[in-house]
Motif scaffolding. Structure first.
Motif, PDB file in Angstrom:
ATOM      1  N   MET A 174     105.009  12.537 101.673  1.00  0.00           N
ATOM      2  CA  MET A 174     105.946  12.316 102.779  1.00  0.00           C
ATOM      3  C   MET A 174     107.264  13.067 102.637  1.00  0.00           C
ATOM      4  SD  MET A 174     104.125  10.556 104.713  1.00  0.00           S
ATOM      5  CE  MET A 174     105.364  10.236 105.970  1.00  0.00           C
ATOM      6  N   THR A 175     107.613  13.474 101.419  1.00  0.00           N
ATOM      7  CA  THR A 175     108.885  14.175 101.226  1.00  0.00           C
ATOM      8  C   THR A 175     108.693  15.678 101.083  1.00  0.00           C
ATOM      9  OG1 THR A 175     109.830  12.230 100.150  1.00  0.00           O
ATOM     10  CG2 THR A 175     110.961  14.325  99.798  1.00  0.00           C
ATOM     11  N   LEU A 176     107.637  16.096 100.376  1.00  0.00           N
ATOM     12  CA  LEU A 176     107.443  17.522 100.112  1.00  0.00           C
ATOM     13  C   LEU A 176     106.495  18.200 101.098  1.00  0.00           C
ATOM     14  CD1 LEU A 176     107.190  17.484  96.204  1.00  0.00           C
ATOM     15  CD2 LEU A 176     109.209  17.879  97.637  1.00  0.00           C
ATOM     16  N   ARG A 177     105.339  17.610 101.334  1.00  0.00           N
ATOM     17  CA  ARG A 177     104.297  18.319 102.070  1.00  0.00           C
ATOM     18  C   ARG A 177     104.294  18.059 103.573  1.00  0.00           C
ATOM     19  NH1 ARG A 177      99.231  17.641  97.746  1.00  0.00           N
ATOM     20  NH2 ARG A 177     100.219  18.869  96.076  1.00  0.00           N
ATOM     21  N   MET A 178     104.455  16.822 103.989  1.00  0.00           N
ATOM     22  CA  MET A 178     104.344  16.498 105.411  1.00  0.00           C
ATOM     23  C   MET A 178     105.418  17.178 106.260  1.00  0.00           C
ATOM     24  SD  MET A 178     102.612  15.015 107.774  1.00  0.00           S
ATOM     25  CE  MET A 178     101.576  13.746 107.038  1.00  0.00           C
ATOM     26  N   PRO A 179     106.699  17.148 105.877  1.00  0.00           N
ATOM     27  CA  PRO A 179     107.693  17.828 106.721  1.00  0.00           C
ATOM     28  C   PRO A 179     107.432  19.325 106.844  1.00  0.00           C
ATOM     29  CG  PRO A 179     108.750  16.357 105.152  1.00  0.00           C
ATOM     30  CD  PRO A 179     107.326  16.451 104.745  1.00  0.00           C
ATOM     31  N   ARG A 180     106.990  19.945 105.755  1.00  0.00           N
ATOM     32  CA  ARG A 180     106.693  21.377 105.807  1.00  0.00           C
ATOM     33  C   ARG A 180     105.529  21.650 106.757  1.00  0.00           C
ATOM     34  NH1 ARG A 180     106.619  25.542 100.968  1.00  0.00           N
ATOM     35  NH2 ARG A 180     105.574  27.305 101.946  1.00  0.00           N
ATOM     36  N   LEU A 181     104.477  20.847 106.657  1.00  0.00           N
ATOM     37  CA  LEU A 181     103.311  21.039 107.518  1.00  0.00           C
ATOM     38  C   LEU A 181     103.674  20.823 108.981  1.00  0.00           C
ATOM     39  CD1 LEU A 181     100.248  21.395 107.965  1.00  0.00           C
ATOM     40  CD2 LEU A 181     100.016  18.934 107.547  1.00  0.00           C
ATOM     41  N   LEU A 182     104.393  19.750 109.291  1.00  0.00           N
ATOM     42  CA  LEU A 182     104.750  19.470 110.682  1.00  0.00           C
ATOM     43  C   LEU A 182     105.686  20.536 111.241  1.00  0.00           C
ATOM     44  CD1 LEU A 182     105.264  15.591 110.669  1.00  0.00           C
ATOM     45  CD2 LEU A 182     103.331  16.903 111.547  1.00  0.00           C
ATOM     46  N   THR A 183     106.618  21.019 110.429  1.00  0.00           N
ATOM     47  CA  THR A 183     107.491  22.098 110.885  1.00  0.00           C
ATOM     48  C   THR A 183     106.676  23.337 111.232  1.00  0.00           C
ATOM     49  OG1 THR A 183     109.314  21.278 109.508  1.00  0.00           O
ATOM     50  CG2 THR A 183     109.465  23.542 110.303  1.00  0.00           C
ATOM     51  N   GLY A 184     105.711  23.684 110.364  1.00  0.00           N
ATOM     52  CA  GLY A 184     104.879  24.849 110.636  1.00  0.00           C
ATOM     53  C   GLY A 184     104.053  24.692 111.908  1.00  0.00           C
ATOM     54  N   ILE A 185     103.473  23.516 112.101  1.00  0.00           N
ATOM     55  CA  ILE A 185     102.653  23.289 113.296  1.00  0.00           C
ATOM     56  C   ILE A 185     103.512  23.341 114.555  1.00  0.00           C
ATOM     57  CG2 ILE A 185     101.340  21.513 114.524  1.00  0.00           C
ATOM     58  CD1 ILE A 185     100.112  20.746 111.829  1.00  0.00           C
ATOM     59  N   LEU A 186     104.666  22.693 114.533  1.00  0.00           N
ATOM     60  CA  LEU A 186     105.524  22.685 115.715  1.00  0.00           C
ATOM     61  C   LEU A 186     106.086  24.069 116.013  1.00  0.00           C
ATOM     62  CD1 LEU A 186     107.478  19.335 115.145  1.00  0.00           C
ATOM     63  CD2 LEU A 186     105.680  19.773 116.821  1.00  0.00           C
ATOM     64  N   VAL A 187     106.505  24.795 114.982  1.00  0.00           N
ATOM     65  CA  VAL A 187     107.023  26.145 115.182  1.00  0.00           C
ATOM     66  C   VAL A 187     105.924  27.060 115.720  1.00  0.00           C
ATOM     67  CG1 VAL A 187     107.856  28.207 113.974  1.00  0.00           C
ATOM     68  CG2 VAL A 187     108.903  25.991 113.522  1.00  0.00           C
ATOM     69  N   GLY A 188     104.732  26.991 115.138  1.00  0.00           N
ATOM     70  CA  GLY A 188     103.630  27.817 115.614  1.00  0.00           C
ATOM     71  C   GLY A 188     103.262  27.493 117.053  1.00  0.00           C
ATOM     72  N   PHE A 189     103.241  26.202 117.404  1.00  0.00           N
ATOM     73  CA  PHE A 189     102.913  25.801 118.779  1.00  0.00           C
ATOM     74  C   PHE A 189     103.972  26.334 119.741  1.00  0.00           C
ATOM     75  CE2 PHE A 189     102.356  23.178 122.457  1.00  0.00           C
ATOM     76  CZ  PHE A 189     100.999  22.876 122.483  1.00  0.00           C
ATOM     77  N   ALA A 190     105.240  26.187 119.383  1.00  0.00           N
ATOM     78  CA  ALA A 190     106.319  26.660 120.254  1.00  0.00           C
ATOM     79  C   ALA A 190     106.242  28.172 120.450  1.00  0.00           C
ATOM     80  CB  ALA A 190     107.674  26.274 119.663  1.00  0.00           C
ATOM     81  N   LEU A 191     105.994  28.912 119.389  1.00  0.00           N
ATOM     82  CA  LEU A 191     105.905  30.372 119.502  1.00  0.00           C
ATOM     83  C   LEU A 191     104.692  30.790 120.326  1.00  0.00           C
ATOM     84  CD1 LEU A 191     106.885  31.470 115.881  1.00  0.00           C
ATOM     85  CD2 LEU A 191     108.274  31.629 117.955  1.00  0.00           C
ATOM     86  N   GLY A 192     103.560  30.093 120.138  1.00  0.00           N
ATOM     87  CA  GLY A 192     102.368  30.431 120.914  1.00  0.00           C
ATOM     88  C   GLY A 192     102.584  30.223 122.398  1.00  0.00           C
TER      89      GLY A 192
END
Length: 344
Positions: free
Chosen positions: A68-86
């Protein structure tokens, strides 16, 4: 093949494209699979069941910290950024009528980056100030491009050419500021300019998710009129589309999506360019669907980040390096394909 679902009395009618729905479902499931691998593997492997327990708030302290501190925020940021750019790339490419009409090609990403670098180097701003500078730079670039390119109507080719010129100017401004800065500030700015998900926390996820929750409904609502806009302004007006308002809202929302994505992760190259075209080829549609393009962008960025984490685990590389490498090859292929198509 399309199907129409109607309610009683034909008050509501929905046109469904089975292939589009299938592709979107497949992209979402693949992205979920990439996310599961991201959450369970690494220097400290975590079983999937323990990941689910940590998400539910029932995991042991060590697992909870990793998930919840290391992996989840990084993954969600990547998914949201990728979705927004797409989504942003799909809107801009359809409005310009050109596969090169993506935010990172026509200057909006460079404008956002220049705004952020100004805040980093001249005002020593923190995370939120840098994000505000990136959004302001993107919207300011939109005002310049739109003001110069608009002549009674908006030509896609003129938009692209002016955007490329302004992108070069903003890149020169960014390099000038870095050259005049101190060594530590220049390194910090250059690291940000590569584009990275390293060190992303919930403070990055929350404002990004809020911005997308505000912007995406506008894009999806007005995006339904994109097919009519592609027929030409006169035809779209004859079909009852308010051309100027629809185009203005779509461009503003697309640039804002690109700007908030840049603010969250830095200028991630080529995702906005490649995701819509890959989605269009999978769906076999005339233009890239917005949801398919967004899901493809999320998948591309999550997969590239996973690759950089696992292949270079000793030295965590910014994901922007991976997207630049993949996107450069794709851009070369796209230019070659378009050149052959025009000659044929």
């Amino acid at each position: 093949m399309k199907a129409v679902v109607r309610t009683r009395g034909d008050r509501i009618a929905l046109r469904l494209q089975p292939r589009m729905l299938t592709v979107c479902a497949a992209l979402a499931l693949t992205a979920a699979g990439v996310g599961a691998v991201t959450m369970t593997t690494g220097d400290y492997p975590v079983p999937l069941l323990d990941v689910l327990r940590a998400i539910a708030g029932q995991g042991p302290p060590g697992t909870d910290f990793i998930v919840m501190t290391l992996r989840m925020p990084r993954l969600l940021t990547g998914i949201l950024v990728g979705f927004a750019l797409g989504v942003s790339g799909a809107v801009m490419q359809r409005l310009s009528g050109n596969p090169l009409g993506s935010p990172d090609v026509i200057g909006f990403t460079n404008g956002s980056a220049a705004g952020a670098v100004v805040v980093i180097l001249l005002f020593d701003g923190g995370m939120y100030q840098v994000a505000a500078g990136a959004v302001g730079g993107g919207l300011g670039t939109l005002a310049l491009v739109y003001g110069i390119a608009f002549r009674r109507t908006l030509s896609g080719m003129r938009l692209i050419l002016i955007g490329i010129g302004l992108a070069a100017m903003f890149l020169a401004l960014t390099n000038y500021l870095i050259a005049r800065a101190s060594l530590d500030d220049a390194i910090a700015a250059q690291v940000w300019l590569i584009g990275s998900l390293n060190g992303r926390r919930w403070d990055h996820v929350r404002p990004l998710a809020l911005a997308m929750a505000v912007l995406l409904p506008f894009v999806l609502h007005y995006g339904r009129k994109l097919a009519m806009l592609e027929m030409g302004d006169d035809t779209a007006r004859a079909l009852g589309v308010p051309v100027a308002r629809t185009r203005g809202v779509l461009i503003l929302a697309a640039v804002a999506l690109s700007a908030v994505a840049t603010a969250a992760a830095g200028p991630i190259a080529f995702v906005a360019l490649a995701a819509p075209q890959l989605a269009r080829r999978l769906t076999r549609s005339a233009g890239p669907g917005l949801m398919a393009a967004g899901l493809m962008g999320a998948l591309l960025l999550a997969a590239c980040d996973l690759a950089t984490q696992r292949l270079f685990s000793t030295t965590p590389l910014p994901v922007g390096l991976a997207t630049s490498a993949v996107g450069g090859v794709y851009l070369a292929w796209l230019l070659t394909h378009e050149w052959r198509r025009i000659r044929a």
